[in-house]
Design a protein around this motif. Structure first.
Motif, PDB file in Angstrom:
ATOM      1  N   THR A 239     -14.230  -4.487   9.823  1.00  0.00           N
ATOM      2  CA  THR A 239     -12.827  -4.536   9.454  1.00  0.00           C
ATOM      3  C   THR A 239     -12.650  -4.109   7.998  1.00  0.00           C
ATOM      4  N   ASN A 240     -11.807  -3.115   7.760  1.00  0.00           N
ATOM      5  CA  ASN A 240     -11.538  -2.685   6.398  1.00  0.00           C
ATOM      6  C   ASN A 240     -10.253  -3.337   5.926  1.00  0.00           C
ATOM      7  N   LYS A 241     -10.415  -4.410   5.169  1.00  0.00           N
ATOM      8  CA  LYS A 241      -9.246  -5.154   4.722  1.00  0.00           C
ATOM      9  C   LYS A 241      -8.422  -4.357   3.722  1.00  0.00           C
ATOM     10  N   ALA A 242      -9.076  -3.503   2.949  1.00  0.00           N
ATOM     11  CA  ALA A 242      -8.354  -2.718   1.942  1.00  0.00           C
ATOM     12  C   ALA A 242      -7.325  -1.803   2.599  1.00  0.00           C
ATOM     13  N   GLU A 243      -7.732  -1.106   3.650  1.00  0.00           N
ATOM     14  CA  GLU A 243      -6.813  -0.182   4.326  1.00  0.00           C
ATOM     15  C   GLU A 243      -5.654  -0.930   4.969  1.00  0.00           C
ATOM     16  N   LEU A 244      -5.960  -2.058   5.599  1.00  0.00           N
ATOM     17  CA  LEU A 244      -4.901  -2.837   6.227  1.00  0.00           C
ATOM     18  C   LEU A 244      -3.966  -3.435   5.174  1.00  0.00           C
ATOM     19  N   ALA A 245      -4.542  -3.907   4.077  1.00  0.00           N
ATOM     20  CA  ALA A 245      -3.719  -4.452   2.993  1.00  0.00           C
ATOM     21  C   ALA A 245      -2.775  -3.392   2.435  1.00  0.00           C
ATOM     22  N   GLU A 246      -3.281  -2.175   2.276  1.00  0.00           N
ATOM     23  CA  GLU A 246      -2.430  -1.097   1.777  1.00  0.00           C
ATOM     24  C   GLU A 246      -1.316  -0.795   2.771  1.00  0.00           C
ATOM     25  N   SER A 247      -1.618  -0.800   4.065  1.00  0.00           N
ATOM     26  CA  SER A 247      -0.597  -0.504   5.068  1.00  0.00           C
ATOM     27  C   SER A 247       0.497  -1.558   5.088  1.00  0.00           C
ATOM     28  N   LEU A 248       0.177  -2.763   4.606  1.00  0.00           N
ATOM     29  CA  LEU A 248       1.156  -3.852   4.552  1.00  0.00           C
ATOM     30  C   LEU A 248       1.854  -3.922   3.195  1.00  0.00           C
ATOM     31  N   ASN A 249       1.566  -2.948   2.319  1.00  0.00           N
ATOM     32  CA  ASN A 249       2.134  -2.911   0.956  1.00  0.00           C
ATOM     33  C   ASN A 249       1.811  -4.187   0.177  1.00  0.00           C
ATOM     34  N   ALA A 250       0.607  -4.665   0.357  1.00  0.00           N
ATOM     35  CA  ALA A 250       0.199  -5.896  -0.316  1.00  0.00           C
ATOM     36  C   ALA A 250       0.017  -5.665  -1.814  1.00  0.00           C
ATOM     37  N   VAL A 251       0.300  -6.713  -2.581  1.00  0.00           N
ATOM     38  CA  VAL A 251       0.111  -6.651  -4.040  1.00  0.00           C
ATOM     39  C   VAL A 251      -1.205  -7.295  -4.452  1.00  0.00           C
ATOM     40  N   ALA A 252      -1.820  -8.104  -3.552  1.00  0.00           N
ATOM     41  CA  ALA A 252      -3.064  -8.792  -3.904  1.00  0.00           C
ATOM     42  C   ALA A 252      -3.835  -9.163  -2.646  1.00  0.00           C
ATOM     43  N   LEU A 253      -5.152  -9.284  -2.812  1.00  0.00           N
ATOM     44  CA  LEU A 253      -6.038  -9.795  -1.773  1.00  0.00           C
ATOM     45  C   LEU A 253      -6.830 -10.944  -2.372  1.00  0.00           C
ATOM     46  N   VAL A 254      -6.818 -12.085  -1.679  1.00  0.00           N
ATOM     47  CA  VAL A 254      -7.610 -13.248  -2.090  1.00  0.00           C
ATOM     48  C   VAL A 254      -8.703 -13.433  -1.052  1.00  0.00           C
ATOM     49  N   ASP A 255      -9.968 -13.325  -1.472  1.00  0.00           N
ATOM     50  CA  ASP A 255     -11.070 -13.289  -0.503  1.00  0.00           C
ATOM     51  C   ASP A 255     -12.340 -13.775  -1.186  1.00  0.00           C
ATOM     52  N   ASP A 256     -13.212 -14.435  -0.434  1.00  0.00           N
ATOM     53  CA  ASP A 256     -14.510 -14.825  -0.997  1.00  0.00           C
ATOM     54  C   ASP A 256     -15.563 -13.747  -0.762  1.00  0.00           C
ATOM     55  N   GLY A 257     -15.210 -12.710   0.003  1.00  0.00           N
ATOM     56  CA  GLY A 257     -16.163 -11.657   0.314  1.00  0.00           C
ATOM     57  C   GLY A 257     -16.195 -10.577  -0.752  1.00  0.00           C
ATOM     58  N   VAL A 258     -17.304 -10.482  -1.458  1.00  0.00           N
ATOM     59  CA  VAL A 258     -17.431  -9.479  -2.520  1.00  0.00           C
ATOM     60  C   VAL A 258     -17.232  -8.076  -1.955  1.00  0.00           C
ATOM     61  N   HIS A 259     -17.745  -7.826  -0.749  1.00  0.00           N
ATOM     62  CA  HIS A 259     -17.604  -6.492  -0.155  1.00  0.00           C
ATOM     63  C   HIS A 259     -16.133  -6.152   0.070  1.00  0.00           C
ATOM     64  N   ASN A 260     -15.324  -7.126   0.465  1.00  0.00           N
ATOM     65  CA  ASN A 260     -13.893  -6.877   0.667  1.00  0.00           C
ATOM     66  C   ASN A 260     -13.182  -6.626  -0.664  1.00  0.00           C
ATOM     67  N   ILE A 261     -13.579  -7.357  -1.675  1.00  0.00           N
ATOM     68  CA  ILE A 261     -13.007  -7.168  -3.013  1.00  0.00           C
ATOM     69  C   ILE A 261     -13.387  -5.790  -3.554  1.00  0.00           C
ATOM     70  N   ASN A 262     -14.654  -5.424  -3.405  1.00  0.00           N
ATOM     71  CA  ASN A 262     -15.112  -4.126  -3.919  1.00  0.00           C
ATOM     72  C   ASN A 262     -14.461  -2.952  -3.186  1.00  0.00           C
ATOM     73  N   ASP A 263     -14.083  -3.163  -1.928  1.00  0.00           N
ATOM     74  CA  ASP A 263     -13.415  -2.104  -1.158  1.00  0.00           C
ATOM     75  C   ASP A 263     -12.051  -1.743  -1.737  1.00  0.00           C
ATOM     76  N   LEU A 264     -11.505  -2.598  -2.601  1.00  0.00           N
ATOM     77  CA  LEU A 264     -10.185  -2.337  -3.187  1.00  0.00           C
ATOM     78  C   LEU A 264     -10.242  -1.358  -4.354  1.00  0.00           C
ATOM     79  N   GLU A 265     -11.432  -0.923  -4.717  1.00  0.00           N
ATOM     80  CA  GLU A 265     -11.577   0.053  -5.799  1.00  0.00           C
ATOM     81  C   GLU A 265     -10.721   1.280  -5.471  1.00  0.00           C
ATOM     82  N   GLY A 266      -9.819   1.616  -6.393  1.00  0.00           N
ATOM     83  CA  GLY A 266      -8.953   2.770  -6.198  1.00  0.00           C
ATOM     84  C   GLY A 266      -7.624   2.459  -5.545  1.00  0.00           C
ATOM     85  N   TYR A 267      -7.451   1.218  -5.075  1.00  0.00           N
ATOM     86  CA  TYR A 267      -6.178   0.805  -4.479  1.00  0.00           C
ATOM     87  C   TYR A 267      -5.337   0.066  -5.529  1.00  0.00           C
TER      88      TYR A 267
END
Length: 199
Positions: free
Chosen positions: A131-159
């Motif tokens: 699951t790519n949370k970054a892509e889904l978060a962008e599609s929802l026009n999210a302003v922030a992601l709160v997550d304990d998963g470093v991989h999910n946080i790092n996926d936000l690079e460039g978003y």
């Protein structure tokens, strides 16, 4: 004007998961696990289980009484109750879709006043899930992601989405390399402080 959208992780962010699961596993299988390596895959973190495979074991845990007894973290509920009129919260969880019903019931019981929508993957295999949370978060026009998963946080690079890494002092998964753009918080009061900066 619509409220800003914030994406939340569920397991080990809003609700405990890893430690209750490991306690259950070690009691059920009488198998003490080694100190985990810093990895989110149970196989990479702990090696092979005493018997069977981690997918089936996690499925058994999701159907167990101890799992049913887990409640959200008190500070999470406290903060979400204060911020519910300021943000729209969505949960994106990497739990496999086979656990959708129990997850929906959990949110209905504990989080319905705060969470607008649940997003889950369609795969049934938790270890194969990508699951790519970054892509889904962008599609929802999210302003922030709160997550304990470093991989999910790092996926936000460039978003253009604020990455908030939820990492308590005794975080189960240990230390992993995290993006320089991430903000690291130790509790939900830190989450609250960072989200309020976005208003």
């Amino acid at each position: 004007m619509p409220k800003p959208v914030v994406i939340l992780d569920l397991d080990d962010t809003i609700s405990p998961f890893a430690q209750p699961f490991l306690d259950w596993y070690q009691e059920k299988y009488n198998h003490k696990l080694p100190k985990p390596k810093p990895h989110y895959s149970f196989t990479e973190a702990f090696g092979n289980p005493a018997e069977g495979n981690w997918v089936d074991i996690i499925d058994d845990y999701h159907a167990s009484a101890p799992f049913d007894d887990i409640k959200p973290k008190k500070d999470a509920i406290e903060v979400l109750s204060r911020l519910a009129d300021k943000f729209t919260f969505h949960i994106i969880t990497s739990r496999p879709n086979v656990h959708r019903e129990v997850t929906e019931e959990y949110i209905k019981e504990y989080l319905a006043d705060y969470v607008s929508q649940l997003h889950m993957p369609t795969e049934t295999n938790i270890l194969a899930n990508q699951t790519n949370k970054a892509e889904l978060a962008e599609s929802l026009n999210a302003v922030a992601l709160v997550d304990d998963g470093v991989h999910n946080i790092n996926d936000l690079e460039g978003y253009d989405i604020k990455p908030i890494l939820y990492k308590p002092k005794h975080h189960h998964w240990g230390n992993m390399d995290v993006s320089d753009q991430a903000t690291i918080v130790e509790d939900w009061y830190g989450v609250e402080e960072e989200l309020l900066k976005l208003l």
